[in-house]
Scaffold this motif. Sequence first.
Motif, PDB file in Angstrom:
ATOM      1  N   SER A 257      36.708  51.895  45.705  1.00  0.00           N
ATOM      2  CA  SER A 257      37.593  51.180  44.776  1.00  0.00           C
ATOM      3  C   SER A 257      38.870  51.967  44.528  1.00  0.00           C
ATOM      4  N   GLN A 258      38.739  53.270  44.381  1.00  0.00           N
ATOM      5  CA  GLN A 258      39.904  54.134  44.190  1.00  0.00           C
ATOM      6  C   GLN A 258      40.833  54.043  45.398  1.00  0.00           C
ATOM      7  N   LEU A 259      40.240  54.092  46.586  1.00  0.00           N
ATOM      8  CA  LEU A 259      41.020  54.016  47.825  1.00  0.00           C
ATOM      9  C   LEU A 259      41.760  52.683  47.921  1.00  0.00           C
ATOM     10  N   MET A 260      41.059  51.611  47.615  1.00  0.00           N
ATOM     11  CA  MET A 260      41.678  50.290  47.705  1.00  0.00           C
ATOM     12  C   MET A 260      42.788  50.129  46.671  1.00  0.00           C
ATOM     13  N   SER A 261      42.579  50.648  45.492  1.00  0.00           N
ATOM     14  CA  SER A 261      43.599  50.602  44.450  1.00  0.00           C
ATOM     15  C   SER A 261      44.868  51.320  44.899  1.00  0.00           C
ATOM     16  N   GLU A 262      44.689  52.509  45.470  1.00  0.00           N
ATOM     17  CA  GLU A 262      45.846  53.272  45.962  1.00  0.00           C
ATOM     18  C   GLU A 262      46.540  52.533  47.102  1.00  0.00           C
ATOM     19  N   TYR A 263      45.740  51.901  47.965  1.00  0.00           N
ATOM     20  CA  TYR A 263      46.321  51.203  49.108  1.00  0.00           C
ATOM     21  C   TYR A 263      47.135  49.990  48.647  1.00  0.00           C
ATOM     22  N   ILE A 264      46.607  49.215  47.719  1.00  0.00           N
ATOM     23  CA  ILE A 264      47.325  48.051  47.198  1.00  0.00           C
ATOM     24  C   ILE A 264      48.629  48.486  46.538  1.00  0.00           C
ATOM     25  N   TYR A 265      48.570  49.590  45.774  1.00  0.00           N
ATOM     26  CA  TYR A 265      49.781  50.088  45.117  1.00  0.00           C
ATOM     27  C   TYR A 265      50.818  50.522  46.151  1.00  0.00           C
ATOM     28  N   GLN A 266      50.351  51.173  47.214  1.00  0.00           N
ATOM     29  CA  GLN A 266      51.284  51.591  48.272  1.00  0.00           C
ATOM     30  C   GLN A 266      51.935  50.390  48.945  1.00  0.00           C
ATOM     31  N   LEU A 267      51.134  49.366  49.221  1.00  0.00           N
ATOM     32  CA  LEU A 267      51.685  48.156  49.843  1.00  0.00           C
ATOM     33  C   LEU A 267      52.785  47.558  48.978  1.00  0.00           C
ATOM     34  N   LEU A 268      52.505  47.418  47.703  1.00  0.00           N
ATOM     35  CA  LEU A 268      53.451  46.765  46.801  1.00  0.00           C
ATOM     36  C   LEU A 268      54.703  47.597  46.537  1.00  0.00           C
ATOM     37  N   LYS A 269      54.507  48.875  46.275  1.00  0.00           N
ATOM     38  CA  LYS A 269      55.614  49.692  45.770  1.00  0.00           C
ATOM     39  C   LYS A 269      56.330  50.508  46.839  1.00  0.00           C
ATOM     40  N   THR A 270      55.637  50.868  47.923  1.00  0.00           N
ATOM     41  CA  THR A 270      56.269  51.678  48.976  1.00  0.00           C
ATOM     42  C   THR A 270      56.686  50.818  50.160  1.00  0.00           C
ATOM     43  N   GLU A 271      55.790  49.906  50.570  1.00  0.00           N
ATOM     44  CA  GLU A 271      56.066  49.089  51.754  1.00  0.00           C
ATOM     45  C   GLU A 271      56.728  47.749  51.417  1.00  0.00           C
ATOM     46  N   ASN A 272      56.867  47.456  50.137  1.00  0.00           N
ATOM     47  CA  ASN A 272      57.423  46.165  49.688  1.00  0.00           C
ATOM     48  C   ASN A 272      56.692  45.004  50.363  1.00  0.00           C
TER      49      ASN A 272
ATOM     50  N   ARG B  13      33.621  33.764  46.193  1.00  0.00           N
ATOM     51  CA  ARG B  13      34.231  32.496  45.803  1.00  0.00           C
ATOM     52  C   ARG B  13      33.617  31.948  44.514  1.00  0.00           C
ATOM     53  N   THR B  14      34.414  31.164  43.781  1.00  0.00           N
ATOM     54  CA  THR B  14      33.891  30.431  42.638  1.00  0.00           C
ATOM     55  C   THR B  14      32.994  29.324  43.168  1.00  0.00           C
ATOM     56  N   LYS B  15      31.746  29.301  42.730  1.00  0.00           N
ATOM     57  CA  LYS B  15      30.795  28.305  43.215  1.00  0.00           C
ATOM     58  C   LYS B  15      30.688  27.091  42.283  1.00  0.00           C
ATOM     59  N   ASP B  16      30.969  27.297  40.988  1.00  0.00           N
ATOM     60  CA  ASP B  16      30.707  26.238  40.014  1.00  0.00           C
ATOM     61  C   ASP B  16      31.974  25.627  39.415  1.00  0.00           C
ATOM     62  N   GLY B  17      33.134  25.968  39.963  1.00  0.00           N
ATOM     63  CA  GLY B  17      34.385  25.396  39.457  1.00  0.00           C
ATOM     64  C   GLY B  17      34.953  26.110  38.250  1.00  0.00           C
ATOM     65  N   ASN B  18      34.258  27.145  37.762  1.00  0.00           N
ATOM     66  CA  ASN B  18      34.757  27.924  36.622  1.00  0.00           C
ATOM     67  C   ASN B  18      35.558  29.116  37.140  1.00  0.00           C
ATOM     68  N   ASP B  19      36.863  28.972  37.194  1.00  0.00           N
ATOM     69  CA  ASP B  19      37.720  30.048  37.700  1.00  0.00           C
ATOM     70  C   ASP B  19      37.962  31.063  36.591  1.00  0.00           C
ATOM     71  N   ALA B  20      37.417  32.261  36.763  1.00  0.00           N
ATOM     72  CA  ALA B  20      37.530  33.293  35.732  1.00  0.00           C
ATOM     73  C   ALA B  20      37.764  34.653  36.378  1.00  0.00           C
ATOM     74  N   THR B  21      38.700  35.405  35.842  1.00  0.00           N
ATOM     75  CA  THR B  21      39.032  36.727  36.368  1.00  0.00           C
ATOM     76  C   THR B  21      37.991  37.745  35.926  1.00  0.00           C
ATOM     77  N   GLN B  22      37.433  38.460  36.887  1.00  0.00           N
ATOM     78  CA  GLN B  22      36.477  39.516  36.563  1.00  0.00           C
ATOM     79  C   GLN B  22      37.243  40.774  36.145  1.00  0.00           C
ATOM     80  N   GLN B  23      36.841  41.323  35.022  1.00  0.00           N
ATOM     81  CA  GLN B  23      37.514  42.522  34.527  1.00  0.00           C
ATOM     82  C   GLN B  23      37.393  43.665  35.528  1.00  0.00           C
ATOM     83  N   GLY B  24      36.293  43.668  36.319  1.00  0.00           N
ATOM     84  CA  GLY B  24      36.103  44.713  37.319  1.00  0.00           C
ATOM     85  C   GLY B  24      37.196  44.746  38.363  1.00  0.00           C
ATOM     86  N   VAL B  25      37.742  43.563  38.717  1.00  0.00           N
ATOM     87  CA  VAL B  25      38.842  43.500  39.679  1.00  0.00           C
ATOM     88  C   VAL B  25      40.074  44.196  39.095  1.00  0.00           C
TER      89      VAL B  25
END
Length: 378
Positions: A158-173, A184-196
Amino acid sequence: MSKFDDIRPFDDSEVNEAVQSIVRHPMMKALMNFTFPETDENIWAENLKKTESIGDFQKNFISHTIHKILETSSQGLTTSGFENLDKNTAYLFVSNHRDIVLDTSLLNLVLLEKGFIMTSSAIGDNLVKQTFLHVLAKLNRNFLVQRGLPLREQLKSSQLMSEYIYQLLKTENRSVWIAQREGRTKDGNDATQQGVLKMLAMASDHVSPSAFFKDLKIVPLSISYEYDPTDVLKMPQLVAKQKDEVYVKSKDEDFTTMMSGVLGQKKRIHLHAGNVLCAELDDLESKSDNKNKQLQEIAQIIDQSIIQNYQLWPTNFIAYDLLYDTHQYSENYTEKEKQLFERRLEMRIDIDDEILRKGFLAMYANPVANKIKYTVNQ
């Protein structure tokens, strides 16, 4: 060697070799013959062999595949909200998640044709275990979310992925697409997981979550399909959950779901890009300095945007009225549309099984119920 090598997509310097490795693969042949049915195999194969970048691969091949999918299995794709975004800015699209392949593919088609920065997109490594799918995912600028790891390794991942996403957005534009939840949402209830959000915030370097997420330029993305081509495939898992049973996927279930999502009938599709989260995060900063509370509030802000901007179709209103035995939304659909939906229901499930019937209807009805809830709470 980069510390991101295990999860990153191909660099452009690696693309040609990767394409050459799969150009004669039976699944690539099937994909290209579907995309270019009038073109001789040798022609598209030679053109593929000249591909030198991910951009070329997506523009010259995959965008045509997505158009073909839309042509054969939908009644068209519409969009809104993208006119409020800047074409030179990298955004973090946090999206509801309904289809394994199409959610991010449709977004990137829209971004390509409107002249925006296309995304690098998260995909679970469990979905690309076959060599061909793994190569194809990396050619489409997917990065891998490592699933099923022990807790300590999961934290490192998770740490690695977080750093990679930040690099994509802020360094690589480079814009990024990520689902608001794992799977995927299976029941139609679209809700953001705090873990993400916690995973994303690992790269925040002690800045408050609200300030960090403001810097990421989050765009909540609402994806609405009139028909979910995988609706019946979601039912066993929903039934197991209802019965408090452990659900175990079959061996080829993910692949079957991917193919059904791509080829199954979707009717109309709509993508809405919400406003970039900014003022809401400033307000949050002034209200509380509790990190968990801020993350909870950010999840709710994202949910509110996704749900309020979700395009409701006749299928949603029909399912709501059938589920709750009402005619409350009858003005939103015709009798013919209702008959077609009921016919679909009868063909796909045993309607005498009350758990199945309610689960299937709820999948389509919940977006209506959730929009009502958010409207009432305003």
